[in-house]
Design an enzyme around this catalytic site. Sequence first.
Site, PDB file in Angstrom:
ATOM      1  CB  SER A 267      -0.907   0.011   1.235  1.00 20.41           C
ATOM      2  OG  SER A 267      -0.134   0.029   2.418  1.00 20.41           O
TER       3      SER A 267
ATOM      4  CE1 TYR B 272      -3.798   0.172  -0.905  1.00 18.96           C
ATOM      5  CE2 TYR B 272      -3.465  -2.200  -0.903  1.00 18.96           C
ATOM      6  CZ  TYR B 272      -3.401  -0.982  -1.557  1.00 18.96           C
ATOM      7  OH  TYR B 272      -2.948  -0.933  -2.850  1.00 18.96           O
TER       8      TYR B 272
ATOM      9  CB  CYS C   8       0.426  -4.953   1.919  1.00 23.91           C
ATOM     10  SG  CYS C   8      -0.908  -4.023   2.710  1.00 23.91           S
TER      11      CYS C   8
ATOM     12  CB  THR D 253      -4.018  -4.396   5.270  1.00 22.72           C
ATOM     13  OG1 THR D 253      -3.646  -3.841   6.531  1.00 22.72           O
ATOM     14  CG2 THR D 253      -5.497  -4.181   5.054  1.00 22.72           C
TER      15      THR D 253
ATOM     16  CB  CYS E 180       2.092  -2.425   9.417  1.00 23.73           C
ATOM     17  SG  CYS E 180       2.090  -1.245   8.030  1.00 23.73           S
ATOM     18  CB  THR E 181       5.607  -4.202   5.180  1.00 24.11           C
ATOM     19  OG1 THR E 181       4.643  -3.453   4.418  1.00 24.11           O
ATOM     20  CG2 THR E 181       5.263  -5.683   5.137  1.00 24.11           C
ATOM     21  CG  HIS E 182       4.314   1.502   5.955  1.00 21.86           C
ATOM     22  ND1 HIS E 182       3.478   0.671   5.231  1.00 21.86           N
ATOM     23  CD2 HIS E 182       4.428   2.647   5.219  1.00 21.86           C
ATOM     24  CE1 HIS E 182       3.102   1.295   4.124  1.00 21.86           C
ATOM     25  NE2 HIS E 182       3.667   2.489   4.088  1.00 21.86           N
TER      26      HIS E 182
END
Length: 259
Positions: free
Chosen positions: A11, A42, A73, A75, A183-185
Amino acid sequence: MSKQPIGIFDSGVGGTSIWKAIHGLLPTENTIYLADSINAPYGPKGKEAIIALSEKNTEHLLEQNSKLIVVACNTATTNAIGYLREKYNVPFIGIEPAIKPAALQTQTKAIGILATKGTLSSELFNNTSQLYNNGVTIVEQEGEGIVQLIEAGLIYSDQMTELLVNYLKPMIKSNIDYLVLGCTHYPYLIPQLSKILPKHIKIIDSGDAVANQTKLVLEKYNLVNNAKIKSDNFFYTNGKPKVMKTLLNNVYDVKYLKF
């Protein structure tokens, strides 16, 4: 076909943390990374919208002859990967929070999960949580606002620090000894998280596990690129190229692509 690229989408820019793990393990593999930053995050969008966005991203990557697609991602994985696997004749690698290793290794019998709303409310996440919550307290925390700040290039801002302190306080009070990043962030926040968390709390993300699974699937389908030459890696975003380029240490070019 082995020389065709691995397609990766997220995302936004966060999935570059997954790309780094994959590239580190499989340096000869060509890759295409797609950041749908204009639609990040997302999480609040609902399952149907998430599926539609994931389908759009997949179509773009298949147009570039991707031999395998990594849904980088959480999500998108928890809401859309089943649909994607049914519709497209290409292997998909998904990502979900690493609850299992945290639950199996915890000594305090309490672990924390920092994730987006879309991941925490998904059926796949809830099913996984129920598998490993026997005798283990799972403290869930929605990271509202975090993705937006990262996408804006404000990782080290005062706003980010304030959010993280507020989100981590209940987990620390609950005596967690593992924090799972859902979350990959979020791996880009590890320096700040490490300053806020007591030193005994370990942080887990899914990057290495996804890279290892990618390698296994490539081997299974005879898709490994055995060429001993430098790989080609392309990065596209419909957001701010400068933000992604900074996360890639300005080593790679990032192109703006309206999609």
